[in-house]
Design an enzyme around this catalytic site. Sequence first.
Site, PDB file in Angstrom:
ATOM      1  CD  GLU A 197      -2.674  -1.178  -0.030  1.00  0.00           C
ATOM      2  OE1 GLU A 197      -3.392  -0.385  -0.464  1.00  0.00           O
ATOM      3  OE2 GLU A 197      -2.834  -2.379  -0.908  1.00  0.00           O
ATOM      4  NE  ARG A 238      12.883   6.016 -27.101  1.00  0.00           N
ATOM      5  CZ  ARG A 238      12.893   6.738 -28.115  1.00  0.00           C
ATOM      6  NH1 ARG A 238      12.860   7.902 -27.905  1.00  0.00           N
ATOM      7  NH2 ARG A 238      12.677   6.545 -29.429  1.00  0.00           N
ATOM      8  CG  ASP A 240      11.385  10.409 -29.678  1.00  0.00           C
ATOM      9  OD1 ASP A 240      11.517   9.856 -30.982  1.00  0.00           O
ATOM     10  OD2 ASP A 240      11.671   9.877 -28.607  1.00  0.00           O
TER      11      ASP A 240
END
Length: 228
Positions: free
Chosen positions: A116, A154, A169
Amino acid sequence: MLFEIMTLFPGMFESYLAESVLSRAIERKRIEVRLHNIRDWAENKHHKVDASPYGGGPGMVLKVDCVVPCVEEVRKNGKESGRLLMLTPQGKRFNQHDVEGLAQEKRILLLCGRYEGFDERISQILQPEEISIGDYVLNGGEVAAMAVMDAVIRLIPGVLGDEFSSSLDSFSRGNRFLEGPQYTRPREYRGLEVPEVLLEGNHGKISLWRAEMSVERTRKRRPDLLDS
Ligand code: ADE
């Protein structure tokens, strides 16, 4: 770049790290990944890393007395103190700007939670940067840690085959637009044709078309990006 991952489930990272881009980056020594099992720092005889919350309530909470010694030991076993990130749905929402900042680092420590949540004193003592990858709750921080690593890796020169491919991108270096549609062979599939402009070889026209598609897609799908 060195990634130090602290987790209760190191096995979850193995197939990800064996995947082609990652294993190539590791082989070429662009990145190094060290996995640390938080359970190894549990002092009690049953190696218990969690306990039920004070005050009652569902689930289990990660114990401060194994997480803190784990992070402190990992942290001091390195030349650079590095950036300590804790993966939690209560963290700051992670974005490409954060990715670009992290890509400049030499050492990143990723602390993954389960159950939790973490005992609050873990944050008070370690002062990590608390990071959420989105407004949904995962079973633990491991998948989130992989997402963070994947996005950072990347951007490291020499990791992707084509050094420039990440610079185009969506979201990279201030780019506020989504990428437009892409097509490859065959020219026609189930009656759907590749747009004529992409077949004509007029590069000026192609660039213009791509820019228009990119704005159009962003306006339809993510108008919030244009407002910012
Ligand atoms: N752990 C569980 N859910 C998460 C999320 N959305 N981001 C980061 N860590 C998490």
